[in-house]
Design a protein around this motif. Structure first.
Motif, short mmCIF file in Angstrom:
data_model
loop_
_atom_site.label_atom_id
_atom_site.label_comp_id
_atom_site.label_asym_id
_atom_site.label_seq_id
_atom_site.Cartn_x
_atom_site.Cartn_y
_atom_site.Cartn_z
N PRO A 1 28.78 -0.87 4.25
CA PRO A 1 27.83 -1.80 3.64
C PRO A 1 26.58 -1.04 3.19
CG PRO A 1 27.82 -2.03 6.02
CD PRO A 1 28.93 -1.08 5.68
N PRO A 2 25.91 -1.52 2.15
CA PRO A 2 24.71 -0.82 1.69
C PRO A 2 23.56 -0.99 2.68
CG PRO A 2 25.00 -2.87 0.49
CD PRO A 2 26.21 -2.70 1.35
N TYR A 3 22.60 -0.07 2.59
CA TYR A 3 21.39 -0.20 3.40
C TYR A 3 20.51 -1.28 2.80
CZ TYR A 3 22.25 4.39 5.54
OH TYR A 3 22.77 5.44 6.24
N PRO A 4 19.84 -2.07 3.63
CA PRO A 4 18.85 -3.00 3.09
C PRO A 4 17.67 -2.19 2.55
CG PRO A 4 18.83 -3.05 5.49
CD PRO A 4 19.97 -2.16 5.08
N PHE A 5 17.06 -2.65 1.47
CA PHE A 5 15.93 -1.93 0.88
C PHE A 5 14.90 -2.95 0.39
CE2 PHE A 5 13.78 0.48 -2.53
CZ PHE A 5 13.38 1.58 -1.80
N PRO A 6 13.83 -3.19 1.18
CA PRO A 6 12.82 -4.20 0.83
C PRO A 6 11.87 -3.68 -0.26
CG PRO A 6 12.23 -3.15 2.89
CD PRO A 6 13.56 -2.58 2.48
N VAL A 7 12.25 -3.87 -1.51
CA VAL A 7 11.51 -3.31 -2.65
C VAL A 7 10.05 -3.77 -2.65
CG1 VAL A 7 11.38 -3.24 -5.16
CG2 VAL A 7 13.59 -3.14 -4.04
N ASP A 8 9.81 -5.07 -2.47
CA ASP A 8 8.45 -5.58 -2.52
C ASP A 8 7.56 -4.97 -1.44
OD1 ASP A 8 9.10 -7.19 -4.67
OD2 ASP A 8 9.62 -8.91 -3.39
N GLU A 9 8.10 -4.83 -0.24
CA GLU A 9 7.32 -4.26 0.85
C GLU A 9 7.04 -2.77 0.61
OE1 GLU A 9 6.99 -4.27 5.65
OE2 GLU A 9 8.62 -5.35 4.69
N VAL A 10 8.01 -2.05 0.07
CA VAL A 10 7.81 -0.63 -0.25
C VAL A 10 6.69 -0.49 -1.28
CG1 VAL A 10 8.85 1.41 -1.30
CG2 VAL A 10 10.16 0.07 0.35
N ARG A 11 6.75 -1.30 -2.33
CA ARG A 11 5.70 -1.24 -3.37
C ARG A 11 4.33 -1.57 -2.79
NH1 ARG A 11 9.21 -4.08 -7.99
NH2 ARG A 11 10.00 -2.19 -8.98
N ARG A 12 4.27 -2.58 -1.92
CA ARG A 12 3.00 -3.00 -1.33
C ARG A 12 2.41 -1.87 -0.48
NH1 ARG A 12 1.32 -4.91 3.39
NH2 ARG A 12 3.41 -5.06 4.27
N LEU A 13 3.24 -1.26 0.36
CA LEU A 13 2.75 -0.18 1.23
C LEU A 13 2.31 1.04 0.43
CD1 LEU A 13 5.38 -0.51 4.08
CD2 LEU A 13 2.94 -1.06 4.24
N LEU A 14 3.04 1.36 -0.63
CA LEU A 14 2.65 2.49 -1.47
C LEU A 14 1.32 2.20 -2.18
CD1 LEU A 14 6.09 3.53 -2.97
CD2 LEU A 14 4.75 4.79 -1.28
N SER A 15 1.14 0.96 -2.61
CA SER A 15 -0.11 0.60 -3.29
C SER A 15 -1.30 0.63 -2.33
CB SER A 15 0.01 -0.77 -3.95
OG SER A 15 0.04 -1.79 -2.98
N LEU A 16 -1.04 0.48 -1.03
CA LEU A 16 -2.11 0.57 -0.03
C LEU A 16 -2.47 2.02 0.31
CD1 LEU A 16 -1.02 -2.26 2.44
CD2 LEU A 16 -2.96 -2.28 0.86
#
Length: 70
Positions: free
Chosen positions: A14-29
């Motif tokens: 099965p693929p790994y889950p990847f929370p795109v929105d959370e990754v973008r938010r943390l990078l923007s912080l």
């Protein structure tokens, strides 16, 4: 293989889950990719269960996915 495909079953892991929105938010912080990776592993958000064992996304795979969404 033909029978499995005909039955509509999925092959492989099965693929790994990847929370795109959370990754973008943390990078923007201002967090680095390595810090985001570490944080999401601690939270279990980029881990999957395979054969009863917890398997988390490796850093290189994570980095490639992050580069693709930038």
């Amino acid at each position: 293989m033909k029978r499995v495909r005909k039955e509509g079953k999925k092959l492989g892991r099965p693929p790994y889950p990847f929370p795109v929105d959370e990754v973008r938010r943390l990078l923007s912080l201002g967090y680095s990719i390595a810090e985001v990776h570490r944080l999401l592993i601690l939270q279990g958000k980029i881990c999957r269960e395979v054969g009863g064992k917890k398997d988390c996304m490796k850093y290189e795979t994570f980095r490639r996915k992050v580069k693709a969404i930038k």
